[in-house]
Design an enzyme around this catalytic site. Structure first.
Site, PDB file in Angstrom:
ATOM      1  N   ARG A 141       0.830  -1.211   0.000  1.00 28.62           N
ATOM      2  CA  ARG A 141       0.000   0.000   0.000  1.00 28.62           C
ATOM      3  C   ARG A 141       0.857   1.250   0.000  1.00 28.62           C
ATOM      4  NH1 ARG A 141      -3.869  -0.669   4.544  1.00 28.62           N
ATOM      5  NH2 ARG A 141      -5.012  -1.900   3.021  1.00 28.62           N
ATOM      6  N   TYR A 142       1.900   1.252   0.793  1.00 26.08           N
ATOM      7  CA  TYR A 142       2.806   2.403   0.866  1.00 26.08           C
ATOM      8  C   TYR A 142       4.032   2.083   0.024  1.00 26.08           C
ATOM      9  CZ  TYR A 142      -0.052   3.286   5.022  1.00 26.08           C
ATOM     10  OH  TYR A 142      -1.091   3.480   5.881  1.00 26.08           O
ATOM     11  N   ARG A 145       7.077   0.030   1.954  1.00 22.58           N
ATOM     12  CA  ARG A 145       6.890  -1.090   2.873  1.00 22.58           C
ATOM     13  C   ARG A 145       5.748  -2.001   2.426  1.00 22.58           C
ATOM     14  NH1 ARG A 145       5.687   3.842   4.704  1.00 22.58           N
ATOM     15  NH2 ARG A 145       3.834   4.259   5.940  1.00 22.58           N
ATOM     16  N   CYS A 154      -4.324 -17.802  14.794  1.00 27.56           N
ATOM     17  CA  CYS A 154      -3.998 -16.993  15.979  1.00 27.56           C
ATOM     18  C   CYS A 154      -4.208 -17.858  17.213  1.00 27.56           C
ATOM     19  CB  CYS A 154      -4.929 -15.794  16.087  1.00 27.56           C
ATOM     20  SG  CYS A 154      -4.652 -14.580  14.807  1.00 27.56           S
ATOM     21  N   CYS A 158      -9.333 -12.444  19.076  1.00 23.98           N
ATOM     22  CA  CYS A 158      -9.688 -11.204  19.776  1.00 23.98           C
ATOM     23  C   CYS A 158     -11.001 -10.722  19.175  1.00 23.98           C
ATOM     24  CB  CYS A 158      -8.603 -10.162  19.574  1.00 23.98           C
ATOM     25  SG  CYS A 158      -6.935 -10.819  19.831  1.00 23.98           S
ATOM     26  N   CYS A 161     -11.092  -8.059  16.372  1.00 26.84           N
ATOM     27  CA  CYS A 161     -10.105  -8.236  15.295  1.00 26.84           C
ATOM     28  C   CYS A 161     -10.565  -7.652  13.952  1.00 26.84           C
ATOM     29  CB  CYS A 161      -9.817  -9.727  15.116  1.00 26.84           C
ATOM     30  SG  CYS A 161      -8.633 -10.061  13.807  1.00 26.84           S
ATOM     31  N   ARG A 163      -9.449  -8.672  11.181  1.00 22.01           N
ATOM     32  CA  ARG A 163      -9.481  -9.753  10.183  1.00 22.01           C
ATOM     33  C   ARG A 163     -10.418 -10.879  10.607  1.00 22.01           C
ATOM     34  NH1 ARG A 163      -3.285  -8.760   9.996  1.00 22.01           N
ATOM     35  NH2 ARG A 163      -3.284  -6.935   8.639  1.00 22.01           N
ATOM     36  N   ASP A 322     -11.423  -0.393  14.146  1.00 21.87           N
ATOM     37  CA  ASP A 322     -11.862  -0.322  12.738  1.00 21.87           C
ATOM     38  C   ASP A 322     -13.350  -0.661  12.587  1.00 21.87           C
ATOM     39  OD1 ASP A 322      -9.322   0.326  11.790  1.00 21.87           O
ATOM     40  OD2 ASP A 322      -8.726  -1.782  11.669  1.00 21.87           O
ATOM     41  N   ASP A 359      -7.244   4.150  11.057  1.00 27.03           N
ATOM     42  CA  ASP A 359      -6.811   3.502   9.816  1.00 27.03           C
ATOM     43  C   ASP A 359      -7.975   3.666   8.843  1.00 27.03           C
ATOM     44  OD1 ASP A 359      -4.979   2.203   8.296  1.00 27.03           O
ATOM     45  OD2 ASP A 359      -4.775   0.473   9.620  1.00 27.03           O
ATOM     46  N   LYS A 366      -3.155   5.416   7.564  1.00 24.98           N
ATOM     47  CA  LYS A 366      -3.358   5.881   8.942  1.00 24.98           C
ATOM     48  C   LYS A 366      -3.331   7.410   9.008  1.00 24.98           C
ATOM     49  CE  LYS A 366      -1.081   1.828  10.837  1.00 24.98           C
ATOM     50  NZ  LYS A 366      -0.599   1.319   9.536  1.00 24.98           N
TER      51      LYS A 366
HETATM   52  S1  SF4 Z   1      -6.211  -9.051  16.684  1.00 22.76           S
HETATM   53 FE1  SF4 Z   1      -6.865 -10.575  15.152  1.00 22.76          FE
HETATM   54  S2  SF4 Z   1      -5.007 -11.081  14.003  1.00 22.76           S
HETATM   55 FE2  SF4 Z   1      -4.374 -10.083  15.925  1.00 22.76          FE
HETATM   56  S3  SF4 Z   1      -4.003 -11.766  17.369  1.00 22.76           S
HETATM   57 FE3  SF4 Z   1      -6.104 -11.057  17.682  1.00 22.76          FE
HETATM   58  S4  SF4 Z   1      -7.357 -12.390  16.355  1.00 22.76           S
HETATM   59 FE4  SF4 Z   1      -5.236 -12.582  15.674  1.00 22.76          FE
END
Ligand code: SF4
Length: 441
Positions: A141-142, A145, A154, A158, A161, A163, A322, A359, A366
């Site tokens: 994207r940038y 990087r 994972c 979380c 998350c 994703r 997000d 973001d 960002k």
């Molecule tokens: S925030 Fe999402 S990608 Fe990061 S450790 Fe937690 S579940 Fe995994």
């Protein structure tokens, strides 16, 4: 094609943290419910990250053995986990206060019915990562990087998350062929100097597999920095073992960013993990997420950031959560983050103050947000508000001093700029923000 992988890769057990070592470290609390929940587990197993990984809590029935859940709650949570699965390491579970439904650690790990009740709000891929992937797994994207996504596995899911869309996949890691394609892209694009290895969580890969990737990246002359994004130090700190640290120390500069969101996550175990990384020459930064009911107060952020500095972890970013589907109940108004930063800046060391960022959707990148300290700006001066709300004039130096008769000069003498007339809005006038100012020329 990504290969399916249901468990973490095989690794030698991590070196057990001795009680004495843990006590000497500056973490605030230990894994408080270990003796209550896991009294029969030997220290050898508890300190083995593979044991922790194999014994993750992944079903509502399992969860109900540790946390009181009514039959109705269990039914509702099963609806949630059908869409957004559940995964909590025994270590992280032991940090939860099972008797507090509003526990800030619980909110990050235990599903909420709101995830499906409010699922119509937000986007699956708010950052547009899929569209910015130049080859599978590589987001460019940038200009300088790239983000390298090696796996979607994972140790913990979380609840906030970004994703979450990946959780249904069943777990994959990039194949050697896919990784070679990513490396080829980096080799051919000499503008890339900074690689971020992320996931999922890349430390679910074995140290040997990680080394294969990192050593090849180090072999690319224009790659200056490698960064690893991982939540292992917080949710499964036993993974940061001597073997991993020794490997990382061979390929510096490597930076590692993790995600502590609450001071109670800073335990002797997580502090020891960060300490091992630092002693291996890997600087550790923290990228927390602002979460409703978790860390959305000034007090919670001060406790978190002060605790991080005590374990030598730099608070780097505080992310606005997000716009991800299934996370709306954890999101806060943007003003909350700005007010928190305002309460920190000047009231504590600048080292403790993270940059609050949004973001932007669709890969906009960002954007830092902070309270407005510049109340007025002209070519000649600025009027600035300090952390106490006091106003100060500040002379604005010129870009360059030009020859007489051109700029700022009248009749051969320098013209002193007329001071602008400041008019401050007042609360009486119905404007709540007393800091705003206008200029009448
Ligand atoms: S925030 Fe999402 S990608 Fe990061 S450790 Fe937690 S579940 Fe995994």
């Amino acid at each position: 094609m990504a290969s399916s992988l249901a468990t973490a890769e095989e690794e030698p057990p991590g070196k057990a943290l001795t009680a004495g070592e843990a006590e000497e470290l500056p973490g605030k609390t230990s894994s408080c419910n270990r003796s209550r929940f896991f009294s029969d587990i030997l220290a050898e197993s508890w300190n083995d990250w593979r044991w922790q990984f194999r014994n993750r809590i992944t079903t509502v029935e399992d969860l109900a053995r540790f946390i009181p859940l009514s039959a109705k709650e269990q039914t509702r949570l099963k609806l949630v986990t059908a869409k957004y699965p559940l995964s909590i390491t025994p270590y992280y579970l032991s940090l939860i206060n099972p008797d507090d439904p509003d526990d800030p650690i619980r909110k990050q790990a235990v599903p909420s019915f709101q995830e499906v009740a409010l699922a119509g709000i937000g986007m699956e891929d708010p950052l547009g990562e899929e569209k910015d992937s130049v080859v599978p797994g590589l987001v460019h994207r940038y200009p300088d990087r790239v983000l390298m996504v090696l796996t979607d596995i994972c140790p913990m899911f979380c609840r906030h998350c970004t994703r979450k869309r990946e959780w249904q996949s069943g777990g994959w890691v990039r194949t050697p062929g896919e990784i070679e394609t990513m490396l080829d892209y980096v080799r051919k694009n000499k503008s890339i100097r900074d690689i971020i290895i992320s996931g999922g969580d890349p430390l679910t890969l074995s140290t040997r597999r990680l080394e294969e990737v990192i050593s090849k990246l180090r072999g690319i002359p224009h790659v200056e920095i490698i960064r690893i994004g991982t939540r292992f130090p917080v949710v499964l700190p036993q993974r940061i073992d001597d073997e991993l640290c020794a490997m990382l120390s061979n390929y510096g500069p490597i930076w590692l960013n993790t995600q502590f969101n609450h001071a109670r996550e800073i335990t002797p175990e997580s502090a020891a993990a960060c300490d091992r990384l630092l002693r291996s020459g890997v600087p550790v930064g923290n990228q927390s997420v602002l979460l409703r009911g978790v860390n959305d107060t000034l007090e919670a952020q001060l406790n978190l950031c002060h605790g991080l500095l005590k374990i030598k972890v730099r608070p780097y970013y505080l992310f606005q959560c997000d716009e991800v589907q299934g996370t709306e109940h954890l999101r806060t108004p943007v003003e909350v983050g700005i007010k928190i930063i305002e309460g920190m800046r000047g009231h504590t060391s600048g080292l403790a103050v993270p940059t609050f960022v949004i973001d932007l959707p669709q890969g906009g990148g960002k954007v830092p947000l902070q309270p407005n300290y510049v109340l007025l700006k002209t070519e000649e001066e600025l009027v600035l508000r300090n952390y106490q709300g006091r106003l100060f004039r500040y002379r604005n130096p010129r870009l360059s001093w030009q020859s007489p008769g051109r700029v700022g000069q009248r009749n051969g003498r320098m013209r002193r700029p007329a001071p602008p007339q400041l008019v401050l809005f007042s609360e009486e006038a119905g404007v709540r923000d007393e800091d705003r100012a206008v200029v009448r020329s």
